[in-house]
Design a protein around this motif. Structure first.
Motif, PDB file in Angstrom:
ATOM      1  N   ALA A 208      29.497  37.566  36.803  1.00 42.93           N
ATOM      2  CA  ALA A 208      30.815  37.373  36.200  1.00 42.93           C
ATOM      3  C   ALA A 208      31.886  37.276  37.275  1.00 42.93           C
ATOM      4  N   LEU A 209      31.785  38.124  38.288  1.00 46.72           N
ATOM      5  CA  LEU A 209      32.761  38.096  39.381  1.00 46.72           C
ATOM      6  C   LEU A 209      32.754  36.729  40.054  1.00 46.72           C
ATOM      7  N   ASP A 210      31.567  36.230  40.380  1.00 46.77           N
ATOM      8  CA  ASP A 210      31.461  34.954  41.066  1.00 46.77           C
ATOM      9  C   ASP A 210      31.994  33.810  40.207  1.00 46.77           C
ATOM     10  N   LEU A 211      31.720  33.872  38.915  1.00 51.94           N
ATOM     11  CA  LEU A 211      32.205  32.829  38.009  1.00 51.94           C
ATOM     12  C   LEU A 211      33.724  32.799  37.941  1.00 51.94           C
ATOM     13  N   LEU A 212      34.339  33.977  37.918  1.00 54.26           N
ATOM     14  CA  LEU A 212      35.796  34.028  37.818  1.00 54.26           C
ATOM     15  C   LEU A 212      36.457  33.530  39.101  1.00 54.26           C
ATOM     16  N   LEU A 213      35.854  33.859  40.248  1.00 48.40           N
ATOM     17  CA  LEU A 213      36.371  33.299  41.501  1.00 48.40           C
ATOM     18  C   LEU A 213      36.199  31.781  41.503  1.00 48.40           C
ATOM     19  N   ASN A 214      35.035  31.316  41.051  1.00 45.37           N
ATOM     20  CA  ASN A 214      34.775  29.890  40.925  1.00 45.37           C
ATOM     21  C   ASN A 214      35.805  29.234  39.997  1.00 45.37           C
ATOM     22  N   GLY A 215      36.061  29.881  38.852  1.00 46.22           N
ATOM     23  CA  GLY A 215      37.015  29.332  37.893  1.00 46.22           C
ATOM     24  C   GLY A 215      38.403  29.189  38.471  1.00 46.22           C
ATOM     25  N   LEU A 216      38.847  30.205  39.206  1.00 42.21           N
ATOM     26  CA  LEU A 216      40.159  30.119  39.853  1.00 42.21           C
ATOM     27  C   LEU A 216      40.177  29.023  40.915  1.00 42.21           C
ATOM     28  N   GLY A 217      39.064  28.905  41.642  1.00 42.27           N
ATOM     29  CA  GLY A 217      39.019  27.920  42.717  1.00 42.27           C
ATOM     30  C   GLY A 217      39.089  26.484  42.245  1.00 42.27           C
ATOM     31  N   VAL A 218      38.577  26.214  41.040  1.00 33.90           N
ATOM     32  CA  VAL A 218      38.548  24.831  40.539  1.00 33.90           C
ATOM     33  C   VAL A 218      39.460  24.647  39.330  1.00 33.90           C
ATOM     34  N   ALA A 219      40.320  25.604  39.073  1.00 34.07           N
ATOM     35  CA  ALA A 219      41.168  25.572  37.880  1.00 34.07           C
ATOM     36  C   ALA A 219      42.144  24.398  37.899  1.00 34.07           C
ATOM     37  N   HIS A 220      42.521  23.952  36.683  1.00 29.62           N
ATOM     38  CA  HIS A 220      43.650  23.036  36.567  1.00 29.62           C
ATOM     39  C   HIS A 220      44.841  23.771  37.180  1.00 29.62           C
ATOM     40  N   PRO A 221      45.559  23.153  38.125  1.00 30.46           N
ATOM     41  CA  PRO A 221      46.498  23.907  38.973  1.00 30.46           C
ATOM     42  C   PRO A 221      47.575  24.683  38.208  1.00 30.46           C
ATOM     43  N   PHE A 222      47.876  25.877  38.735  1.00 22.42           N
ATOM     44  CA  PHE A 222      49.024  26.654  38.263  1.00 22.42           C
ATOM     45  C   PHE A 222      49.589  27.445  39.437  1.00 22.42           C
ATOM     46  N   ILE A 223      50.811  27.919  39.299  1.00 20.30           N
ATOM     47  CA  ILE A 223      51.572  28.453  40.430  1.00 20.30           C
ATOM     48  C   ILE A 223      50.862  29.610  41.121  1.00 20.30           C
ATOM     49  N   GLU A 224      50.324  30.538  40.355  1.00 23.82           N
ATOM     50  CA  GLU A 224      49.738  31.748  40.934  1.00 23.82           C
ATOM     51  C   GLU A 224      48.265  31.575  41.315  1.00 23.82           C
ATOM     52  N   GLN A 225      47.747  30.369  41.232  1.00 23.00           N
ATOM     53  CA  GLN A 225      46.316  30.156  41.441  1.00 23.00           C
ATOM     54  C   GLN A 225      45.847  30.639  42.815  1.00 23.00           C
ATOM     55  N   GLY A 226      46.470  30.137  43.872  1.00 27.17           N
ATOM     56  CA  GLY A 226      46.049  30.499  45.224  1.00 27.17           C
ATOM     57  C   GLY A 226      46.196  31.983  45.523  1.00 27.17           C
ATOM     58  N   PRO A 227      47.397  32.559  45.307  1.00 25.76           N
ATOM     59  CA  PRO A 227      47.550  33.995  45.571  1.00 25.76           C
ATOM     60  C   PRO A 227      46.608  34.870  44.757  1.00 25.76           C
ATOM     61  N   LEU A 228      46.361  34.493  43.479  1.00 27.70           N
ATOM     62  CA  LEU A 228      45.462  35.291  42.652  1.00 27.70           C
ATOM     63  C   LEU A 228      44.030  35.198  43.171  1.00 27.70           C
ATOM     64  N   LEU A 229      43.633  34.012  43.620  1.00 31.41           N
ATOM     65  CA  LEU A 229      42.288  33.855  44.171  1.00 31.41           C
ATOM     66  C   LEU A 229      42.127  34.678  45.445  1.00 31.41           C
ATOM     67  N   VAL A 230      43.136  34.674  46.309  1.00 33.21           N
ATOM     68  CA  VAL A 230      43.075  35.484  47.527  1.00 33.21           C
ATOM     69  C   VAL A 230      42.959  36.969  47.169  1.00 33.21           C
ATOM     70  N   SER A 231      43.748  37.412  46.199  1.00 27.87           N
ATOM     71  CA  SER A 231      43.735  38.821  45.800  1.00 27.87           C
ATOM     72  C   SER A 231      42.369  39.229  45.261  1.00 27.87           C
ATOM     73  N   TRP A 232      41.832  38.449  44.323  1.00 32.45           N
ATOM     74  CA  TRP A 232      40.550  38.798  43.712  1.00 32.45           C
ATOM     75  C   TRP A 232      39.397  38.662  44.704  1.00 32.45           C
ATOM     76  N   ALA A 233      39.420  37.602  45.508  1.00 29.58           N
ATOM     77  CA  ALA A 233      38.332  37.407  46.471  1.00 29.58           C
ATOM     78  C   ALA A 233      38.377  38.475  47.566  1.00 29.58           C
ATOM     79  N   SER A 234      39.562  38.924  47.943  1.00 27.67           N
ATOM     80  CA  SER A 234      39.669  40.014  48.920  1.00 27.67           C
ATOM     81  C   SER A 234      39.040  41.278  48.367  1.00 27.67           C
ATOM     82  N   GLN A 235      39.292  41.552  47.088  1.00 28.01           N
ATOM     83  CA  GLN A 235      38.663  42.697  46.433  1.00 28.01           C
ATOM     84  C   GLN A 235      37.146  42.503  46.371  1.00 28.01           C
TER      85      GLN A 235
END
Length: 305
Positions: A208-235
């Motif tokens: 599930a963790l990997d899928l959610l990181l994957n989902g953020l990485g390929v998501a239809h763009p939104f403003i918080e996409q990059g920062p949220l991916l960095v935050s979750w992937a850092s965790q």
């Protein structure tokens, strides 16, 4: 398979070398022998350890060969029945999730044009199959749609013939969030909210963790996409420091927000942790994907942190 042959297989796996490459070579050889003999693995599974459990590694290699040779739902049914009969109950669902996503990744290129119709027909004619078997087959189809980035198909396949309330596992919630993140038919605020809900529900599930990181990485763009991916992937890399995929998604997020030196470090770690053992098909696909990101990072302008 003759009882003596089955005994021989089990004895060879019990005596498997401790060296990872030698153990992997043995498991590959035995899996090839089983496929050639048209025999399923004659042993039980009591773990999902792809690093050191020779029995699970061998079973994984066997079913990979079967899916690559015939990626259809008949193979998924056979695999689902084998899981049900040969995998100890505490590991059945985890095994189903690992294999559905993994083999879906390997066979996505052979995905049909009408997966929903194909799956609906399969479900309608599989009423004599145990529910766990048909759900494995459905999840395999979802895994193929996920790999092909067919977001609306992921959504439709997950919910075909059932309600959203029927989705109970962290992986299912992650898959639904993945579908919503990638599809432009949903508002970005709603997509982010569903992703955050699924992140809280992941309950220690690496899939599930990997899928959610994957989902953020390929998501239809939104403003918080990059920062949220960095935050979750850092965790994620704090939780799973040896996970090549977590380092890859951290590099992706850092690349998105313009932190190229950090991204370069992260993609190097992803490549370092990518195992060289196992099937060359999946390894080569991931190696190409990671090297493509590495080149994009090296040629991108860097913004200050």
């Amino acid at each position: 398979m003759e009882a003596s042959d089955a005994d021989s297989v089990r004895a060879r796996l019990r005596a498997a070398p401790t060296d990872p490459r030698e153990r992997d070579a043995l498991c590959e050889a035995i899996s090839a022998e089983l496929v050639a003999a048209e025999a399923e693995p004659p042993f039980d599974i009591a773990s999902t350890d792809l690093d050191s459990d020779a029995f699970f590694i061998c079973a994984d290699r066997f079913w990979r060969r079967r899916f690559l040779a015939d990626p259809g739902l008949e193979t998924a049914t056979a695999c689902g029945n084998w899981i049900l009969s040969r995998v100890a109950d505490p590991w059945q669902r985890d095994t189903a999730e690992i294999w559905a996503m993994g083999f879906g990744f390997l066979t996505a290129a052979d995905f049909g044009r009408d997966p929903l119709g194909e799956t609906a027909q399969y479900l309608a004619h599989s009423q004599d199959q145990p529910e766990a078997v048909t759900e494995f087959s459905r999840l395999y189809q979802v895994g193929r749609a996920r790999t092909a980035f067919r977001f609306d198909d992921v959504h439709a396949l997950l919910l075909a013939g059932r309600e959203e309330s029927d989705l109970l596992r962290p992986l299912e919630h992650a898959l639904l969030a993945f579908a919503i993140l990638g599809s432009p038919q949903w508002t970005r605020a709603y997509a982010q909210m569903r992703a955050e809900q699924a992140w809280k529900r992941r309950a220690g599930s690496k899939a599930a963790l990997d899928l959610l990181l994957n989902g953020l990485g390929v998501a239809h763009p939104f403003i918080e996409q990059g920062p949220l991916l960095v935050s979750w992937a850092s965790q994620a890399v704090r939780e799973l420091p040896n996970s090549h995929s977590c380092w890859y998604w951290l590099a992706t997020g850092q690349h998105m927000v313009g932190h190229q030196p950090e991204a370069s470090t992260s993609i190097a770690k992803a490549l370092a942790h990518l195992p060289a053992t196992g099937t060359r098909v999946s390894h080569n696909l991931l190696l190409e994907q990671y090297r493509t990101l590495m080149l994009a990072i090296r040629t991108a302008p860097s913004r200050s942190s």
